[in-house]
Design an enzyme around this catalytic site. Structure first.
Site, PDB file in Angstrom:
ATOM      1  N   HIS A 123      -3.079  14.516 -11.648  1.00 23.28           N
ATOM      2  CA  HIS A 123      -1.801  14.693 -12.357  1.00 23.28           C
ATOM      3  C   HIS A 123      -1.875  15.778 -13.432  1.00 23.28           C
ATOM      4  O   HIS A 123      -0.831  16.196 -13.956  1.00 23.28           O
ATOM      5  CB  HIS A 123      -1.366  13.381 -13.029  1.00 23.28           C
ATOM      6  CG  HIS A 123      -1.041  12.280 -12.069  1.00 23.28           C
ATOM      7  ND1 HIS A 123      -0.116  12.433 -11.054  1.00 23.28           N
ATOM      8  CD2 HIS A 123      -1.527  11.019 -11.936  1.00 23.28           C
ATOM      9  CE1 HIS A 123      -0.038  11.298 -10.353  1.00 23.28           C
ATOM     10  NE2 HIS A 123      -0.899  10.431 -10.865  1.00 23.28           N
ATOM     11  N   ASP A 160      -4.181   9.454  -2.576  1.00 27.31           N
ATOM     12  CA  ASP A 160      -3.817   8.573  -3.691  1.00 27.31           C
ATOM     13  C   ASP A 160      -2.346   8.162  -3.523  1.00 27.31           C
ATOM     14  O   ASP A 160      -1.542   8.916  -2.976  1.00 27.31           O
ATOM     15  CB  ASP A 160      -4.002   9.341  -5.012  1.00 27.31           C
ATOM     16  CG  ASP A 160      -3.855   8.457  -6.240  1.00 27.31           C
ATOM     17  OD1 ASP A 160      -4.895   8.064  -6.797  1.00 27.31           O
ATOM     18  OD2 ASP A 160      -2.712   8.166  -6.640  1.00 27.31           O
ATOM     19  N   HIS A 162      -0.093   7.958  -5.655  1.00 27.75           N
ATOM     20  CA  HIS A 162       0.781   8.795  -6.477  1.00 27.75           C
ATOM     21  C   HIS A 162       0.698  10.252  -6.023  1.00 27.75           C
ATOM     22  O   HIS A 162      -0.368  10.699  -5.587  1.00 27.75           O
ATOM     23  CB  HIS A 162       0.375   8.702  -7.956  1.00 27.75           C
ATOM     24  CG  HIS A 162       0.380   7.305  -8.499  1.00 27.75           C
ATOM     25  ND1 HIS A 162      -0.774   6.544  -8.567  1.00 27.75           N
ATOM     26  CD2 HIS A 162       1.394   6.534  -8.959  1.00 27.75           C
ATOM     27  CE1 HIS A 162      -0.459   5.351  -9.069  1.00 27.75           C
ATOM     28  NE2 HIS A 162       0.846   5.316  -9.310  1.00 27.75           N
ATOM     29  N   ASP A 243      -5.334   3.497  -4.613  1.00 28.18           N
ATOM     30  CA  ASP A 243      -4.272   2.630  -5.146  1.00 28.18           C
ATOM     31  C   ASP A 243      -3.119   2.401  -4.173  1.00 28.18           C
ATOM     32  O   ASP A 243      -2.126   1.770  -4.533  1.00 28.18           O
ATOM     33  CB  ASP A 243      -3.765   3.171  -6.492  1.00 28.18           C
ATOM     34  CG  ASP A 243      -3.635   4.679  -6.540  1.00 28.18           C
ATOM     35  OD1 ASP A 243      -3.754   5.324  -5.480  1.00 28.18           O
ATOM     36  OD2 ASP A 243      -3.403   5.225  -7.633  1.00 28.18           O
TER      37      ASP A 243
HETATM   38 ZN    ZN Z   1      -2.782   7.007  -8.242  1.00 29.02          ZN
END
Ligand code: ZN
Length: 305
Positions: A123, A160, A162, A243
Site C-alpha cells: 500500500h 493479497d 487488498h 488475508d
Molecule cells: Zn491485505
C-alpha cells in the site's frame, strides 16, 4: 534450494496492542517454519535496504521523514491505521532489504526465495505510508532488478485480499513492470478497478465478498496467468498476502490453505516457463494467526518443491 530471508528486527515493529498487523504474525510464521519439513530451508539474515535502493521508488523527503519519525517510546501515527514504534524504521529497512537481497540471489542463478518480513509494503506509495505499510518492499525489489540487473520485464503477482495501490502507483506508467492483482472489492483501499490498466501493464481483477476457491482459481487461470505468460517475465515477484483466507478477520473472501499452495504452484510454473525459475515472494497481509501460519507453510512447501 529455497532461501528464507528474515530478520529479528522485523519483530520489533509494534503498531500497538490492538493492531492486527502485530509481531505475533511473524512469530507464528517462524514457528510454523521451524519444523522438520522445512529443515532444508536456507535461512539468511536480511540486510538493510540502502537509501539509493529506496529512492528508486520513494521520494527523498518521504524516506527521510520515515527514518526520522521513529519515536523513542510509544507510537507515532502516520495515518489512521499506520503507526511507527521505536523499532519500525529498522524493521522497514530490513523488510525492503530482504526483497532486494533475494532478487540479487535469484538473479545470480539460485532460484527462489521467500521473505518473511514486516511491515508489509504494497500500500505504500512513492510519498505516503498507508495500510500498515511504510516502504513498498516488492516495488523496491522490482526497481532493483531493473536498475541494478538490467531486466526489461519484471512481473509482480499480488494475491493479497487488498489491492496493492502503492505498487500500482509506482509502476503504472512503466511498461517494464507488469502488475497483476486479485483482490476483494469493495474493500480498502477502494482502488483496483478493472479499468485501471496503466499503460497496459496493470491488470486488476476484483473478487466479490463471499467468493472462494472456485472464483479465485478461475480468475487467475482465465484472466491473470494468461497475461503474465504473454508478458514473458524475466523475474516473478509475488506480493504474498494471505488475508483472502476464509478465517481472516479483515475481509470476506473464502480461500483455503490449499488455494495458496495452488497459486504458488501456478506462479512457479510461470517462473519456470519464462524466468529460469526465478521467483521472489515477500509477505504482505494475513491476520488470522493460525490461517496465516498454515497458509505460509503451504506457500513455502510449494516453493521448496
Ligand atoms: Zn491485505
Amino acid at each position: 534450494m529455497l532461501r528464507l530471508y528474515t530478520h529479528p528486527a522485523c519483530l520489533e515493529h509494534d503498531p500497538g496492542p490492538e493492531h492486527p498487523e502485530s509481531p505475533s504474525r511473524l512469530r507464528a510464521i517462524l514457528r510454523a517454519l521451524d519444523h522438520d519439513r522445512f529443515a532444508a530451508l536456507y535461512r539468511i539474515e536480511a540486510p538493510r535496504a540502502t537509501r539509493e535502493q529506496l529512492l528508486r521508488v520513494h521520494a527523498a523527503d518521504y524516506v527521510d521523514r520515515i527514518l526520522a519519525l521513529a519515536p523513542t517510546s510509544g507510537t507515532v501515527r502516520l495515518d489512521e491505521d499506520t503507526l511507527m514504534s521505536p523499532g519500525s524504521a529498522e524493521a522497514a529497512l530490513r523488510a525492503a532489504g530482504a526483497a532486494v537481497a533475494a532478487v540479487d540471489m535469484a538473479l545470480a542463478g539460485s532460484g527462489r526465495a521467500f521473505c518473511a518480513v514486516r511491515p508489509p509494503g504494497h500500500h505504500a506509495t512513492p510519498d505516503r505510508a498507508m495500510g500498515f505499510c511504510l516502504f513498498n518492499n516488492v516495488a523496491v525489489a522490482a526497481a532493483h532488478a531493473i536498475e541494478e540487473h538490467g531486466l526489461r520485464r519484471v512481473a509482480i503477482a499480488d494475491f493479497d485480499v487488498h489491492h496493492g495501490n502503492g505498487t500500482q502507483d509506482i509502476f503504472e506508467a512503466d511498461a517494464r513492470v507488469m502488475f497483476v492483482s486479485s483482490h476483494q472489492s469493495p474493500l480498502y483501499p477502494e482502488t483496483g478497478r478493472p479499468d485501471e490498466h496503466g499503460v497496459g501493464n496493470v491488470i486488476n481483477a476484483p473478487l466479490s465478498p463471499g467468493d472462494g476457491s472456485y472464483e479465485f482459481r478461475e480468475l487467475w487461470e482465465g484472466a491473470l496467468l494468461p497475461k503474465l505468460y504473454a508478458f514473458k517475465p524475466q523475474l516473478v515477484l509475488v506480493s504474498a498476502g494471505f488475508d483472502a483466507h476464509r478465517a481472516d478477520p479483515l475481509a470476506e473472501l473464502r480461500l483455503t490453505t490449499e488455494d495458496y499452495a495452488w497459486i504458488t504452484g501456478r506462479l512457479m510454473d510461470l517462473a519456470h516457463a519464462h524466468a529460469g525459475g526465478r521467483l521472489v515472494s515477500t509477505l504482505e497481509g494475513g491476520y488470522d494467526l493460525q490461517a496465516l501460519a498454515a497458509s505460509v507453510g503451504a506457500h513455502v512447501a510449494e516453493l521448496m518443491a
